[in-house]
Every structure is written in structure tokens, then in C-alpha cells.
Design a protein around this motif. Structure first.
Motif, PDB file in Angstrom:
ATOM      1  N   ILE A   1       0.835  -1.204   0.000  1.00  0.00           N
ATOM      2  CA  ILE A   1       0.000   0.000   0.000  1.00  0.00           C
ATOM      3  C   ILE A   1       0.870   1.256   0.000  1.00  0.00           C
ATOM      4  O   ILE A   1       0.623   2.210  -0.742  1.00  0.00           O
ATOM      5  CB  ILE A   1      -0.930   0.014   1.224  1.00  0.00           C
ATOM      6  CG1 ILE A   1      -1.895  -1.171   1.184  1.00  0.00           C
ATOM      7  CG2 ILE A   1      -1.722   1.313   1.272  1.00  0.00           C
ATOM      8  CD1 ILE A   1      -2.750  -1.306   2.415  1.00  0.00           C
ATOM      9  N   VAL A   2       1.903   1.250   0.843  1.00  0.00           N
ATOM     10  CA  VAL A   2       2.797   2.414   0.933  1.00  0.00           C
ATOM     11  C   VAL A   2       3.475   2.669  -0.414  1.00  0.00           C
ATOM     12  O   VAL A   2       3.524   3.807  -0.899  1.00  0.00           O
ATOM     13  CB  VAL A   2       3.858   2.205   2.033  1.00  0.00           C
ATOM     14  CG1 VAL A   2       4.902   3.317   1.978  1.00  0.00           C
ATOM     15  CG2 VAL A   2       3.201   2.187   3.405  1.00  0.00           C
TER      16      VAL A   2
ATOM     17  N   GLY B   1       3.794   5.939  -5.636  1.00  0.00           N
ATOM     18  CA  GLY B   1       3.899   5.914  -7.087  1.00  0.00           C
ATOM     19  C   GLY B   1       4.862   4.877  -7.611  1.00  0.00           C
ATOM     20  O   GLY B   1       5.484   5.073  -8.664  1.00  0.00           O
ATOM     21  N   LYS B   2       4.976   3.743  -6.894  1.00  0.00           N
ATOM     22  CA  LYS B   2       5.877   2.662  -7.308  1.00  0.00           C
ATOM     23  C   LYS B   2       5.079   1.362  -7.468  1.00  0.00           C
ATOM     24  O   LYS B   2       5.228   0.422  -6.678  1.00  0.00           O
ATOM     25  CB  LYS B   2       6.997   2.485  -6.282  1.00  0.00           C
ATOM     26  CG  LYS B   2       7.840   3.749  -6.080  1.00  0.00           C
ATOM     27  CD  LYS B   2       8.857   3.555  -4.970  1.00  0.00           C
ATOM     28  CE  LYS B   2       9.685   4.823  -4.753  1.00  0.00           C
ATOM     29  NZ  LYS B   2      10.662   4.680  -3.658  1.00  0.00           N
ATOM     30  N   PRO B   3       4.210   1.299  -8.498  1.00  0.00           N
ATOM     31  CA  PRO B   3       3.309   0.149  -8.638  1.00  0.00           C
ATOM     32  C   PRO B   3       4.012  -1.182  -8.863  1.00  0.00           C
ATOM     33  O   PRO B   3       3.523  -2.216  -8.401  1.00  0.00           O
ATOM     34  CB  PRO B   3       2.436   0.531  -9.838  1.00  0.00           C
ATOM     35  CG  PRO B   3       3.252   1.526 -10.603  1.00  0.00           C
ATOM     36  CD  PRO B   3       4.026   2.284  -9.579  1.00  0.00           C
ATOM     37  N   HIS B   4       5.133  -1.180  -9.576  1.00  0.00           N
ATOM     38  CA  HIS B   4       5.825  -2.450  -9.854  1.00  0.00           C
ATOM     39  C   HIS B   4       6.385  -3.054  -8.560  1.00  0.00           C
ATOM     40  O   HIS B   4       6.271  -4.271  -8.326  1.00  0.00           O
ATOM     41  CB  HIS B   4       6.947  -2.226 -10.867  1.00  0.00           C
ATOM     42  CG  HIS B   4       6.448  -1.780 -12.213  1.00  0.00           C
ATOM     43  ND1 HIS B   4       5.619  -2.562 -12.989  1.00  0.00           N
ATOM     44  CD2 HIS B   4       6.642  -0.630 -12.911  1.00  0.00           C
ATOM     45  CE1 HIS B   4       5.319  -1.920 -14.106  1.00  0.00           C
ATOM     46  NE2 HIS B   4       5.930  -0.749 -14.087  1.00  0.00           N
ATOM     47  N   LYS B   5       6.981  -2.214  -7.724  1.00  0.00           N
ATOM     48  CA  LYS B   5       7.487  -2.703  -6.437  1.00  0.00           C
ATOM     49  C   LYS B   5       6.327  -3.109  -5.530  1.00  0.00           C
ATOM     50  O   LYS B   5       6.421  -4.093  -4.794  1.00  0.00           O
ATOM     51  CB  LYS B   5       8.332  -1.622  -5.764  1.00  0.00           C
ATOM     52  CG  LYS B   5       9.677  -1.367  -6.434  1.00  0.00           C
ATOM     53  CD  LYS B   5      10.505  -0.360  -5.638  1.00  0.00           C
ATOM     54  CE  LYS B   5      11.874  -0.163  -6.287  1.00  0.00           C
ATOM     55  NZ  LYS B   5      12.706   0.807  -5.532  1.00  0.00           N
TER      56      LYS B   5
ATOM     57  N   SER C   1      -5.898  -5.694  -6.257  1.00  0.00           N
ATOM     58  CA  SER C   1      -6.826  -5.145  -7.258  1.00  0.00           C
ATOM     59  C   SER C   1      -6.612  -3.639  -7.433  1.00  0.00           C
ATOM     60  O   SER C   1      -6.682  -3.114  -8.545  1.00  0.00           O
ATOM     61  CB  SER C   1      -8.279  -5.438  -6.864  1.00  0.00           C
ATOM     62  OG  SER C   1      -8.711  -4.601  -5.817  1.00  0.00           O
ATOM     63  N   LEU C   2      -6.322  -2.936  -6.340  1.00  0.00           N
ATOM     64  CA  LEU C   2      -6.087  -1.494  -6.408  1.00  0.00           C
ATOM     65  C   LEU C   2      -4.817  -1.183  -7.197  1.00  0.00           C
ATOM     66  O   LEU C   2      -4.779  -0.245  -8.001  1.00  0.00           O
ATOM     67  CB  LEU C   2      -5.971  -0.908  -4.996  1.00  0.00           C
ATOM     68  CG  LEU C   2      -7.220  -0.972  -4.114  1.00  0.00           C
ATOM     69  CD1 LEU C   2      -6.899  -0.479  -2.709  1.00  0.00           C
ATOM     70  CD2 LEU C   2      -8.347  -0.146  -4.717  1.00  0.00           C
ATOM     71  N   ILE C   3      -3.786  -1.981  -6.956  1.00  0.00           N
ATOM     72  CA  ILE C   3      -2.511  -1.773  -7.653  1.00  0.00           C
ATOM     73  C   ILE C   3      -2.665  -2.038  -9.148  1.00  0.00           C
ATOM     74  O   ILE C   3      -2.194  -1.269  -9.994  1.00  0.00           O
ATOM     75  CB  ILE C   3      -1.417  -2.692  -7.056  1.00  0.00           C
ATOM     76  CG1 ILE C   3      -1.180  -2.346  -5.582  1.00  0.00           C
ATOM     77  CG2 ILE C   3      -0.117  -2.571  -7.844  1.00  0.00           C
ATOM     78  CD1 ILE C   3      -0.350  -3.362  -4.833  1.00  0.00           C
ATOM     79  N   LEU C   4      -3.365  -3.122  -9.482  1.00  0.00           N
ATOM     80  CA  LEU C   4      -3.572  -3.472 -10.887  1.00  0.00           C
ATOM     81  C   LEU C   4      -4.449  -2.437 -11.598  1.00  0.00           C
ATOM     82  O   LEU C   4      -4.184  -2.064 -12.738  1.00  0.00           O
ATOM     83  CB  LEU C   4      -4.208  -4.858 -10.985  1.00  0.00           C
ATOM     84  CG  LEU C   4      -3.314  -6.036 -10.586  1.00  0.00           C
ATOM     85  CD1 LEU C   4      -4.146  -7.305 -10.415  1.00  0.00           C
ATOM     86  CD2 LEU C   4      -2.215  -6.267 -11.643  1.00  0.00           C
ATOM     87  N   ALA C   5      -5.477  -1.969 -10.919  1.00  0.00           N
ATOM     88  CA  ALA C   5      -6.376  -0.972 -11.522  1.00  0.00           C
ATOM     89  C   ALA C   5      -5.638   0.325 -11.811  1.00  0.00           C
ATOM     90  O   ALA C   5      -5.881   0.979 -12.827  1.00  0.00           O
ATOM     91  CB  ALA C   5      -7.562  -0.714 -10.606  1.00  0.00           C
ATOM     92  N   GLU C   6      -4.729   0.690 -10.917  1.00  0.00           N
ATOM     93  CA  GLU C   6      -3.963   1.921 -11.121  1.00  0.00           C
ATOM     94  C   GLU C   6      -3.060   1.816 -12.346  1.00  0.00           C
ATOM     95  O   GLU C   6      -2.720   2.824 -12.970  1.00  0.00           O
ATOM     96  CB  GLU C   6      -3.126   2.222  -9.875  1.00  0.00           C
ATOM     97  CG  GLU C   6      -2.588   3.634  -9.845  1.00  0.00           C
ATOM     98  CD  GLU C   6      -2.052   4.007  -8.483  1.00  0.00           C
ATOM     99  OE1 GLU C   6      -0.857   3.776  -8.244  1.00  0.00           O
ATOM    100  OE2 GLU C   6      -2.826   4.513  -7.666  1.00  0.00           O
ATOM    101  N   SER C   7      -2.691   0.586 -12.703  1.00  0.00           N
ATOM    102  CA  SER C   7      -1.872   0.354 -13.899  1.00  0.00           C
ATOM    103  C   SER C   7      -2.736   0.048 -15.126  1.00  0.00           C
ATOM    104  O   SER C   7      -2.232  -0.418 -16.144  1.00  0.00           O
ATOM    105  CB  SER C   7      -0.901  -0.808 -13.644  1.00  0.00           C
ATOM    106  OG  SER C   7      -0.064  -0.538 -12.539  1.00  0.00           O
TER     107      SER C   7
END
Length: 355
Positions: free
Chosen positions: A230-231, A236-240, A263-269
Motif C-alpha cells: 500500500i505504501v 507511485g511505485k506500482p511495480h514494487k 486489485s487497487l494496484i492493478l487498476a492503477e496500472s
């Protein structure tokens, strides 16, 4: 017999003393925690337990101070919400560590300074009300710590029975190993609690540091990897972030929260299909969490499925999520303005009022 009693009291001879100082938008308290070692303890474990007690006392003071605040009174917060708010607005600094003998046993005293930041309380309370999941997380961590404290007490009592009336011997290996495992878990959970509180209040670097400390004690703590994800997402580091959440799911594949975070990380990408798969899994594991339906609604909305999004917002609204109610109403109004002869007006279905 005296030495036996001292060993038995080790985990409970933890004294907390707090001295308050009040400044313009903050309150500062100095608290100390004391711990008398028994023959199951190492210095590292004793220091950690004394520090936890000092922090617990500081948190109690912070909660009492906030509860008396007129701003907090206006919101009628529950005890758990006040505790969560206090955790989020409190930062801790260790001032001093002192070791000395207490009878035949070594005692450590840890002195801390806790600063309670009372600026922007209204915004913090609003964010807290909108994120009940963080309140439940903190409550769950505190419950785990209390249960582990009881286990530690039981081991101390068991050890006391074994050495009562006899010359002190080296603890049995299985008892010592269990004792170390419990204290390590307690230390990791304490770091996790600090991390969750820091993250909830936007102190991302501090949160990341606490998550790292938790993992240094317990490398298999899935919740810490999820928190790191989450952090990193917010940084702004979606891959990590994706790597961290995948690690969390490797350790805890049945964690609905971890699937939701993914799901939140994937949606942001903009990987909406995969994001839907993850949030659907979260809902399958915990169908009573309104935040998951709201999350799926947002994914459907971003992927141009407004009607499906509306259904999810309405469902989350009926389950008691105010943000979802607002989103559902706005979306229904937007859809109704579309001049399409093949569409009928879409009413916003307000949730039933339960008296």
C-alpha cells in the motif's frame, strides 16, 4: 522462594509512569516502562517488552486527552475509533534505556517521549470514519497482543512451578523456544501497529520503516508485506508494490484484504481484467465487506462499465458505506442525463432505513 516470585512477576512487573506537557496543537508525554527479567528472558526481549508497555501507557494517555477534546466529543467516536485516532496522531521517540539490579534480577527501564499532534483533527476524524477497516486492523492487532501476553504469563507460571523449591536450572528447550517465538511475534505486531497508524495518517516513510522492522523480526508476516504494498502504491511505485503484495499472497493466499490491495494496484496500472479477478476473489473470501464492492465499482467505472459500477455502489451503500451512497447517487444522475431513447431513467435506490 523470593527468587521464584521475582521470576514469576517478570512479565507483569512493568510499571508505566507518564508526565504530560501541553503545547499549541500538540501534547507531549514522557512515559517509562520497566521490566524485571526472569531466566527465560534475554536483554533484547526484556527491552522490547518494557518499550511496549511504555508505548501502551502513552497511547492510553493520548486517547484520554483526545477524548476530552471538544472536536472529538462532537463526533461521538467509539472507544476503538479513539484508540485508532490516538495511534495515528502519536509519534514516539526513545529517550533513555537504563539497566540495574532489582533484588536478584536485572531490570530495564525504557523512557520515551510521545508527541500527540492535534492539528487537522477534523480531517483526520473524517478519514477515520471513512476507513473503518483501519480501526478493525488495529483492534485485531491489540487482541493478538493481549492473547500473546496471556500465553507469556502461562509460560512464566509453568517455569515457576518447575523450579519452585529447587536450584535454578537452564530452562527446557521447548519452553525457551516457545517463549522466544511469542516475544518475537509480540515485537513484530507492535511494529505492525505503529506502521498501520503511520500509514493511516500519511507518514509513508515512517510506515515503511516500521513495516521493515516488523519483517526483520518475523520474515513471514504477510500483513507487513501487504502494508508495504500500500505504501509503495501511494509513493507511485506500482511495480514494487505488486511484488510485495504477491509475496503477501504467497504467505497468506486466503487473505481477502491482500487480494483487495492487489486489485487497487492493478487498476492503477489500467490492468482492469486482472484487477477484477483480484477483487472478485476478495469478495468471495469476505462477501460482507462493503469496501470490496465499492472497490469493484470503481474498477468497473474506470473500465467503462457504469451500469455494473452502479450496482456495486448501491450494494455497498446498502451495507453502510457512505462514500458508496454518494458515488451511486452521482452516477445515477449522470446516466439519467444520457439522451438515449433505448434507455429508461435509472433511479438511485436509496438503502432502506432500519429503525
Amino acid at each position: 522462594m523470593k527468587s521464584v516470585i521475582k521470576v514469576c512477576l517478570g512479565i507483569f512487573l512493568v510499571v508505566a509512569f507518564c508526565s504530560p506537557l501541553v503545547f499549541a496543537e500538540s501534547k507531549v508525554v514522557t512515559c517509562q516502562g520497566k521490566y524485571v527479567m526472569g531466566d527465560l528472558d534475554t536483554k533484547k526481549e526484556a527491552k522490547a517488552l518494557a518499550l511496549m508497555e511504555a508505548k501502551r501507557a502513552a497511547l492510553e494517555q493520548a486517547g484520554t486527552y483526545l477524548e476530552s477534546s471538544s472536536e472529538v466529543k462532537n463526533y461521538e467516536l467509539t472507544k476503538d475509533e479513539i484508540s485508532s485516532l490516538a495511534s495515528g496522531v502519536m509519534s514516539v521517540e526513545v529517550l533513555k534505556e537504563e539497566w540495574k539490579m532489582s533484588g536478584e534480577n536485572l531490570m530495564v527501564t525504557v523512557l520515551i517521549r510521545a508527541t500527540v499532534d492535534t492539528s487537522n483533527l477534523k480531517a483526520r476524524i473524517a478519514a477515520l470514519k471513512d476507513n473503518q477497516e483501519s480501526v478493525e486492523e488495529l483492534k485485531n492487532i491489540q487482541a493478538q497482543l493481549a492473547a500473546l501476553q496471556e500465553e507469556l504469563h502461562a509460560l512464566k507460571a509453568q517455569r515457576t512451578e518447575e523450579i519452585s523449591g529447587k536450584q535454578r536450572e537452564t530452562p527446557k528447550r521447548e519452553i525457551k523456544e516457545k517463549y522466544v517465538a511469542i516475544t518475537n511475534t509480540m515485537t513484530a505486531l507492535d511494529h505492525l501497529k505503529s506502521a498501520e497508524a503511520a500509514m493511516a495518517n500519511g507518514r509513508l516513510e515512517e510506515a515503511l520503516s516500521y513495516y521493515n522492522q516488523a519483517l526483520s523480526v518475523d520474515p513471514n508476516m504477510a500483513e507487513a508485506y501487504a502494508g508495504q504494498a500500500i505504501v509503495l502504491k501511494r509513493m507511485g511505485k506500482p511495480h514494487k508494490a505488486l511484488k510485495k503484495i504477491d509475496k503477501a499472497l504467497e504467505l497468506a493466499p486466503s487473505s481477502a484484504r491482500a487480494h483487495s490491495i492487489k486489485s487497487l494496484i492493478l487498476a492503477e496500472s489500467h490492468r482492469y481484467t486482472l484487477a477484477l479477478n483480484s477483487i472478485n476473489k476478495a469478495i468471495e473470501l469476505n462477501p460482507k465487506n462493503p469496501r470490496f464492492y465499492f472497490g469493484r465499482g470503481m474498477i468497473n467505472l474506470k473500465s467503462k462499465r457504469p451500469r455494473l459500477a452502479l450496482k456495486d455502489f448501491e450494494r455497498a451503500c446498502r451495507m453502510g458505506a457512505p462514500k458508496a451512497c454518494k458515488q451511486a447517487k452521482t452516477l445515477a444522475q449522470r446516466l439519467n442525463t444520457q439522451k438515449n431513447s433505448h434507455q429508461r431513467p435509472i433511479p438511485f435506490r436509496r438503502p432502506p432505513v432500519h429503525k
